[in-house]
Design a protein around this motif. Structure first.
Motif, short mmCIF file in Angstrom:
data_model
loop_
_atom_site.label_atom_id
_atom_site.label_comp_id
_atom_site.label_asym_id
_atom_site.label_seq_id
_atom_site.Cartn_x
_atom_site.Cartn_y
_atom_site.Cartn_z
N ASP A 108 0.96 -1.24 0.17
CA ASP A 108 0.01 0.05 0.33
C ASP A 108 0.89 1.39 0.17
N ALA A 109 2.15 1.42 1.25
CA ALA A 109 2.71 2.26 0.90
C ALA A 109 3.69 2.72 -0.57
N PHE A 110 3.50 1.35 -0.98
CA PHE A 110 4.52 1.65 -2.57
C PHE A 110 3.21 1.87 -4.42
N GLN A 111 2.26 1.73 -2.73
CA GLN A 111 1.00 1.91 -4.01
C GLN A 111 1.41 1.06 -5.12
N LEU A 112 1.15 -0.07 -4.88
CA LEU A 112 1.41 -1.00 -6.00
C LEU A 112 0.20 -1.21 -6.89
N THR A 113 -0.40 -1.15 -8.29
CA THR A 113 -1.13 -2.17 -8.38
C THR A 113 -1.91 -3.66 -8.46
N GLU A 114 -2.79 -4.09 -8.82
CA GLU A 114 -2.57 -5.43 -8.80
C GLU A 114 -1.97 -6.20 -9.36
N SER A 115 -1.72 -5.79 -10.14
CA SER A 115 -0.94 -6.72 -11.26
C SER A 115 0.71 -6.41 -10.85
N GLU A 116 1.30 -5.62 -9.90
CA GLU A 116 2.15 -5.38 -9.79
C GLU A 116 2.47 -6.61 -8.54
N ARG A 117 1.20 -6.01 -7.73
CA ARG A 117 1.27 -7.44 -6.13
C ARG A 117 1.41 -8.96 -6.62
N LYS A 118 1.01 -9.31 -8.09
CA LYS A 118 1.34 -10.25 -8.75
C LYS A 118 2.62 -10.84 -9.31
N GLU A 119 3.25 -9.70 -9.07
CA GLU A 119 4.13 -9.75 -10.27
C GLU A 119 5.28 -11.11 -9.77
N ARG A 120 6.08 -11.59 -10.68
CA ARG A 120 6.72 -12.78 -9.79
C ARG A 120 8.05 -13.01 -10.41
N LEU A 121 9.01 -13.61 -9.92
CA LEU A 121 10.24 -14.25 -10.21
C LEU A 121 10.24 -14.24 -11.46
N PRO A 122 11.18 -14.35 -12.35
CA PRO A 122 11.32 -15.82 -12.97
C PRO A 122 11.18 -16.98 -13.36
N SER A 123 11.74 -17.51 -11.85
CA SER A 123 11.14 -18.39 -11.69
C SER A 123 9.39 -19.19 -11.54
N GLY A 124 9.06 -17.89 -11.62
CA GLY A 124 7.95 -18.29 -11.31
C GLY A 124 6.84 -18.62 -9.74
N ARG A 125 7.71 -18.78 -8.64
CA ARG A 125 7.39 -19.77 -7.75
C ARG A 125 6.95 -18.50 -6.54
N GLN A 126 7.40 -17.96 -6.95
CA GLN A 126 7.25 -16.29 -5.81
C GLN A 126 6.43 -14.86 -6.70
N THR A 127 5.87 -14.53 -6.01
CA THR A 127 5.68 -12.71 -6.03
C THR A 127 6.88 -11.77 -5.83
N VAL A 128 7.63 -11.12 -6.64
CA VAL A 128 8.40 -10.14 -6.39
C VAL A 128 8.27 -9.58 -5.25
N ILE A 129 7.07 -8.96 -4.61
CA ILE A 129 6.93 -7.95 -3.41
C ILE A 129 7.51 -9.58 -2.06
N ASN A 130 7.12 -10.38 -1.95
CA ASN A 130 7.23 -11.29 -1.51
C ASN A 130 8.14 -11.46 -1.02
N ASN A 131 8.73 -11.73 -1.84
CA ASN A 131 10.12 -11.90 -2.29
C ASN A 131 11.35 -9.94 -1.37
N ARG A 132 10.49 -9.50 -1.84
CA ARG A 132 11.93 -8.61 -1.62
C ARG A 132 11.71 -8.14 -0.36
N VAL A 133 10.13 -8.38 0.89
CA VAL A 133 10.04 -8.61 1.58
C VAL A 133 10.66 -9.04 2.93
N GLY A 134 10.10 -10.72 2.28
CA GLY A 134 10.59 -11.49 2.76
C GLY A 134 12.69 -10.98 3.21
N TRP A 135 13.72 -10.77 1.69
CA TRP A 135 14.37 -10.72 2.38
C TRP A 135 14.78 -9.41 3.34
N ALA A 136 13.86 -8.57 3.05
CA ALA A 136 14.43 -7.22 4.07
C ALA A 136 14.50 -7.31 5.40
N ARG A 137 13.07 -7.88 5.44
CA ARG A 137 12.70 -9.13 7.17
C ARG A 137 14.29 -9.31 7.44
#
Length: 295
Positions: A25-54
């Motif tokens: 929400d802070a980055f005002q991501l669109t629905e498609s941006e929230r669903k965007e996946r890594l090239p592997s297709g196994r995880q969304t980009v936002i989930n991956n980045r938040v996970g590594w930030a943690r």
């Protein structure tokens, strides 16, 4: 990383899922941006980045993980929000000895000291960098394969197309596939191959080992040949490329005509392990949450 800290600034333990939503929400991501996946297709980009930030913030002592799937800010994290930079980077986190020990260093003799390179690395996760490196290697391999194919003889190209169709699951046995093709005098092949082992349908093939662009007239000829035979499916393969008109000719037909250019041919060879071998295997492992569950 700072938006992740902001999301838990109230001090209470918070689920990682809630943090992801706040950050999105802070980055005002669109629905498609929230669903965007890594090239592997196994995880969304936002989930991956938040996970590594943690992970990074935890290793630097700015966050703690009080229990599985939860995060909570520390006094050091609060201080970072009040006195730290507007943008928390990997470089800034290296002031903390525990993070410095955790983070993998780039060898001095291979390091790129440019600010742009450092900033790029700060904005991508290890998973993303690994995926990008793998993609670059695959693209370079596809280029090399295409060069080899273009230098091969017409007879070899005929066998290559048969082998590719077999590797993709068509044609039943090699003997059946070989009988389904016949060498022609147009520096390519024209023939048929069974769609499956039972031969429930037939796919017509035409292959051109060309360097020049394939234009619409060649596709129209192929469509005409399919029509005369009452065929429903055809694949036109070339080592070059198709013009926009050629691709347009293959659309909107009552039959299915697939055009494979040189780049797509090389990629399919890589994907189906045709003409390539495994050079190195790296295993990327993750935590097994079920193992640590005490329920």
């Amino acid at each position: 990383m700072r938006p992740v800290l902001d999301a838990v600034s109230h001090g209470r333990p918070q689920t990682l899922g809630d943090v992801r939503k706040v950050v999105s929400d802070a980055f005002q991501l669109t629905e498609s941006e929230r669903k965007e996946r890594l090239p592997s297709g196994r995880q969304t980009v936002i989930n991956n980045r938040v996970g590594w930030a943690r992970t990074y913030l935890n290793k630097a002592g700015l966050l703690v993980i009080p229990e599985r799937g939860m995060v909570q800010i520390t006094d050091r994290g609060r201080d970072a929000l009040h006195n730290g930079p507007d943008r928390i980077t990997v470089r800034w986190l290296k002031q903390f000895p525990e993070f410095e020990r955790f983070h993998t260093h780039t060898p001095k003799d291979k390091a790129d000291d440019s600010q742009d390179m450092a900033d790029d690395l700060d904005q991508t996760t290890p998973d993303e960098r690994l995926a990008e490196a793998h993609q670059s290697l695959m693209e370079a391999l596809a280029d090399e394969i295409l060069t080899q194919v273009r230098q091969a003889s017409p007879q070899f190209f005929e066998q290559l197309v048969v082998d590719l169709m077999l590797a993709m699951g068509y044609g039943g046995s090699r003997q059946e596939a070989g009988q389904a093709t016949q060498l022609t005098n147009d520096d390519g092949i024209d023939g048929t191959i069974k769609e499956d082992k039972l031969g429930l349908d037939v796919i017509y093939l035409q292959a051109k080992r060309w360097t020049n662009t394939v234009h619409r007239p060649e596709i129209d000829k192929f469509i005409g040949a399919l029509t005369r035979r009452g065929a429903r499916k055809g694949v036109f393969i070339t080592t070059s490329e198709f013009s926009p008109g050629a691709r347009e000719a293959a659309n909107g037909l009552s039959m299915k005509v697939v055009l494979l250019d040189g780049r797509e041919l090389a990629q399919l060879m890589v994907e189906n392990n045709l003409g390539v071998s495994i050079k190195q295997v790296y295993e990327v492992k993750q935590i097994d949450s079920d193992y640590f569950s005490e329920e």
